[in-house]
Design a protein around this motif. Structure first.
Motif, PDB file in Angstrom:
ATOM      1  N   UNK A 278       0.817  -1.203   0.000  1.00 24.65           N
ATOM      2  CA  UNK A 278       0.000   0.000   0.000  1.00 24.65           C
ATOM      3  C   UNK A 278       0.849   1.250   0.000  1.00 24.65           C
ATOM      4  N   UNK A 279       0.278   2.419  -0.218  1.00 23.13           N
ATOM      5  CA  UNK A 279      -1.087   2.697  -0.673  1.00 23.13           C
ATOM      6  C   UNK A 279      -1.384   2.060  -2.036  1.00 23.13           C
ATOM      7  N   UNK A 280      -2.697   1.997  -2.349  1.00 24.84           N
ATOM      8  CA  UNK A 280      -3.151   1.194  -3.476  1.00 24.84           C
ATOM      9  C   UNK A 280      -3.698   2.016  -4.646  1.00 24.84           C
ATOM     10  N   UNK A 281      -3.849   1.335  -5.761  1.00 19.34           N
ATOM     11  CA  UNK A 281      -4.385   1.852  -7.037  1.00 19.34           C
ATOM     12  C   UNK A 281      -3.325   2.695  -7.758  1.00 19.34           C
ATOM     13  N   UNK A 282      -3.578   2.948  -9.047  1.00 16.32           N
ATOM     14  CA  UNK A 282      -2.562   3.599  -9.893  1.00 16.32           C
ATOM     15  C   UNK A 282      -2.135   4.948  -9.346  1.00 16.32           C
ATOM     16  N   UNK A 283      -3.060   5.596  -8.608  1.00 14.26           N
ATOM     17  CA  UNK A 283      -2.772   6.931  -8.100  1.00 14.26           C
ATOM     18  C   UNK A 283      -2.486   6.927  -6.603  1.00 14.26           C
ATOM     19  N   UNK A 284      -2.406   5.734  -6.007  1.00 10.72           N
ATOM     20  CA  UNK A 284      -2.135   5.648  -4.571  1.00 10.72           C
ATOM     21  C   UNK A 284      -3.248   6.254  -3.734  1.00 10.72           C
ATOM     22  N   UNK A 285      -4.459   6.311  -4.293  1.00  9.20           N
ATOM     23  CA  UNK A 285      -5.528   7.058  -3.619  1.00  9.20           C
ATOM     24  C   UNK A 285      -6.182   6.289  -2.470  1.00  9.20           C
ATOM     25  N   UNK A 286      -5.887   5.010  -2.306  1.00  8.77           N
ATOM     26  CA  UNK A 286      -6.496   4.246  -1.210  1.00  8.77           C
ATOM     27  C   UNK A 286      -5.410   3.756  -0.265  1.00  8.77           C
ATOM     28  N   UNK A 287      -5.584   4.098   1.021  1.00  9.29           N
ATOM     29  CA  UNK A 287      -4.513   3.841   1.979  1.00  9.29           C
ATOM     30  C   UNK A 287      -4.551   2.416   2.533  1.00  9.29           C
ATOM     31  N   UNK A 288      -5.744   1.843   2.645  1.00  9.34           N
ATOM     32  CA  UNK A 288      -5.830   0.547   3.328  1.00  9.34           C
ATOM     33  C   UNK A 288      -6.524  -0.493   2.442  1.00  9.34           C
ATOM     34  N   UNK A 289      -6.318  -1.755   2.800  1.00 10.64           N
ATOM     35  CA  UNK A 289      -6.995  -2.839   2.078  1.00 10.64           C
ATOM     36  C   UNK A 289      -8.502  -2.742   2.268  1.00 10.64           C
ATOM     37  N   UNK A 290      -8.903  -2.302   3.469  1.00  9.44           N
ATOM     38  CA  UNK A 290     -10.339  -2.155   3.736  1.00  9.44           C
ATOM     39  C   UNK A 290     -10.966  -1.171   2.748  1.00  9.44           C
ATOM     40  N   UNK A 291     -10.244  -0.079   2.462  1.00 11.16           N
ATOM     41  CA  UNK A 291     -10.764   0.901   1.489  1.00 11.16           C
ATOM     42  C   UNK A 291     -10.915   0.279   0.103  1.00 11.16           C
ATOM     43  N   UNK A 292      -9.943  -0.558  -0.275  1.00 11.53           N
ATOM     44  CA  UNK A 292     -10.031  -1.157  -1.616  1.00 11.53           C
ATOM     45  C   UNK A 292     -11.226  -2.110  -1.681  1.00 11.53           C
ATOM     46  N   UNK A 293     -11.451  -2.853  -0.604  1.00 14.31           N
ATOM     47  CA  UNK A 293     -12.586  -3.794  -0.587  1.00 14.31           C
ATOM     48  C   UNK A 293     -13.895  -3.013  -0.627  1.00 14.31           C
ATOM     49  N   UNK A 294     -13.944  -1.918   0.115  1.00 15.01           N
ATOM     50  CA  UNK A 294     -15.142  -1.069   0.104  1.00 15.01           C
ATOM     51  C   UNK A 294     -15.395  -0.545  -1.310  1.00 15.01           C
ATOM     52  N   UNK A 295     -14.309  -0.209  -1.992  1.00 13.75           N
ATOM     53  CA  UNK A 295     -14.446   0.284  -3.372  1.00 13.75           C
ATOM     54  C   UNK A 295     -15.102  -0.773  -4.268  1.00 13.75           C
ATOM     55  N   UNK A 296     -14.575  -1.986  -4.237  1.00 12.37           N
ATOM     56  CA  UNK A 296     -15.149  -3.035  -5.095  1.00 12.37           C
ATOM     57  C   UNK A 296     -16.566  -3.390  -4.642  1.00 12.37           C
ATOM     58  N   UNK A 297     -16.802  -3.311  -3.336  1.00  9.06           N
ATOM     59  CA  UNK A 297     -18.146  -3.591  -2.822  1.00  9.06           C
ATOM     60  C   UNK A 297     -19.162  -2.581  -3.356  1.00  9.06           C
ATOM     61  N   UNK A 298     -18.718  -1.325  -3.509  1.00 14.06           N
ATOM     62  CA  UNK A 298     -19.631  -0.267  -3.964  1.00 14.06           C
ATOM     63  C   UNK A 298     -19.894  -0.353  -5.469  1.00 14.06           C
ATOM     64  N   UNK A 299     -19.017  -1.056  -6.191  1.00 13.55           N
ATOM     65  CA  UNK A 299     -19.146  -1.114  -7.650  1.00 13.55           C
ATOM     66  C   UNK A 299     -18.371  -0.002  -8.349  1.00 13.55           C
ATOM     67  N   UNK A 300     -17.740   0.873  -7.598  1.00 15.43           N
ATOM     68  CA  UNK A 300     -16.897   1.917  -8.195  1.00 15.43           C
ATOM     69  C   UNK A 300     -17.680   3.121  -8.679  1.00 15.43           C
ATOM     70  N   UNK A 301     -16.965   4.168  -9.059  1.00 21.58           N
ATOM     71  CA  UNK A 301     -17.585   5.404  -9.532  1.00 21.58           C
ATOM     72  C   UNK A 301     -18.146   5.204 -10.936  1.00 21.58           C
TER      73      UNK A 301
END
Ligand code: HEC
Ligand code: HEC
Length: 340
Positions: A278-301
């Protein structure tokens, strides 16, 4: 009294010594030109290697020396390892890394684990081979910002590197040698020795109950393994997963193909050692694994190019925890770097 031996004795001794040295040198040369013993994890395919750059012991050793050498930034304190650190599965700990001028680049530094398997390098696939990729960090203003030719000229005087270069490629250090050696060292950075792998190989105790539930979700209801597939947990393909609303700063794959349909697509990263990268994603915009899971759970923007798989998952709190537990079991139990 000084005893003098016959002058010829000295000559023969010297000749014998030189012959012995020559023989030793010949032996190490042969040993180092032999192929590097790559320990491909059980059940994995051999990574594709390049005929024009055989993976020899000597080339890998030289590549490792260069990878950790700050002289690649002409003494400005940055080596490849500054942003690709062995303790972090060859990534780093910041959203965006600092280069020689102290300013940050456009993207988050990815792990180099299993790069040997990537058909295209960079998050937008802009570099076709590991050899060609080397020029990007060297020349990028936000990374090393050097003239590669000047770098090899400045390193050429180093007797250790000079000898290693002769051993590896039979010629003095130049761009041919630098790019090939760095590429070969990176090809050896394989990662496939996590608890998850031991579980797949039949050790049922290697994962606990939560991790097993997470693994089942990952390749079942949560659909993660459609993109995070295969031994590297990546299809190495490009997808828009709804990370950003507007891709003005970074159009991703579109930067290379110019196709509007590729806007906002980025290469699926490996999930190996994800707890360390971490941080995650191409832009480093997600600090934790929990945030990344929340992102996929939401279906994304919302995004016209978003992958059809990106729909809300409605995971329960327990399921999210299980997924996180599974992702944390993907950390390698051995060093990724096989070079002593
Ligand atoms: C200042 C930080 C920095 C330095 C120094 C640096 N890199 Fe990187 N590296 C990055 C970032 C950021 C990316 C992702 C860039 C992108 O995808 O556009 C990257 C991407 C890569 C990739 C592509 C990985 C993939 O998944 O496709 C390779 C290979 C790589 N770097 C090797 C190197 C080598 C070899 C050196 C030294 C010559 C080096 N890097 C120096 C930050 C750095
Ligand atoms: C449609 C393909 C796709 C699916 C489905 C998918 N991912 Fe991803 N995943 C990606 C891509 C592409 C990225 C990189 C996005 C970026 O760089 O902005 C990514 C990034 C990540 C990251 C961050 C990795 C890093 O190094 O920055 C994690 C963690 C992750 N995914 C986990 C999951 C999980 C867990 C699931 C299932 C719930 C999942 N992914 C489903 C394609 C996918």
């Amino acid at each position: 009294m000084v005893r003098r031996s016959h002058p010829l004795v000295g000559f023969f001794l010297l000749a014998a010594l030189l012959a012995a040295c020559a023989k030793d040198e010949g032996d190490t040369l042969d040993a180092d030109r032999s192929l590097f013993p790559l320990h491909v994890p059980p059940g994995w395919p051999e990574p594709p290697l390049r005929e024009d750059n055989p993976l020899t012991v000597a080339s890998v050793k030289l590549g490792k020396a260069l990878f950790f050498d700050e002289r690649l930034s002409l003494g400005r304190g940055i080596s490849c390892a500054s942003c690709h650190h062995p303790d972090r599965a060859f990534s780093d700990t910041v959203a965006l890394s600092f280069g020689v001028h102290g300013d940050v680049g456009m993207r988050n530094s990815p792990s180099l684990a299993n790069v040997a398997y990537h058909p295209l390098l960079m998050r937008d696939g802009g570099a076709p081979t590991l050899e060609q990729q080397v020029f990007i960090p060297l020349m990028d203003e936000a990374e090393m910002d050097v003239d590669p030719q000047q770098v090899v000229e400045s390193l050429r005087g180093d007797p250790v590197l000079a000898a290693m270069s002769m051993q590896a490629y039979g010629k003095p250090l130049d761009l041919y040698v630098l790019t090939r050696a760095l590429a070969n060292y990176q090809r050896t950075l394989l990662s496939g020795n996590s608890r998850y792998d031991r579980f797949l190989q039949g050790d049922a105790a290697a994962l606990d109950d939560a991790e097993v539930r997470g693994m089942q979700l990952f390749s079942g209801a949560a659909n993660c393994s459609v993109c995070h597939s295969g031994c590297d947990l990546s299809d190495h393909d490009f997808h828009n997963v709804g990370i950003a609303l507007d891709h003005a700063d970074d159009p991703g794959r579109q930067r290379i193909t110019l196709h509007p349909a590729d806007r906002g697509k980025f290469k699926t990263p490996t999930l190996r050692n994800i707890a360390l990268t971490g941080p995650y994603m191409h832009d480093g915009s997600m600090a934790t694994l929990e945030e990344t899971i929340e992102h996929f759970n939401s279906g994304g923007l919302a995004d016209p190019n978003k992958d059809p798989l990106m729909t809300p998952l409605d995971l329960t709190a327990q399921e999210k925890q299980d997924l996180a537990a599974f992702l944390r079991s993907l950390t390698d139990e051995r060093s990724l770097d096989p070079v002593p």
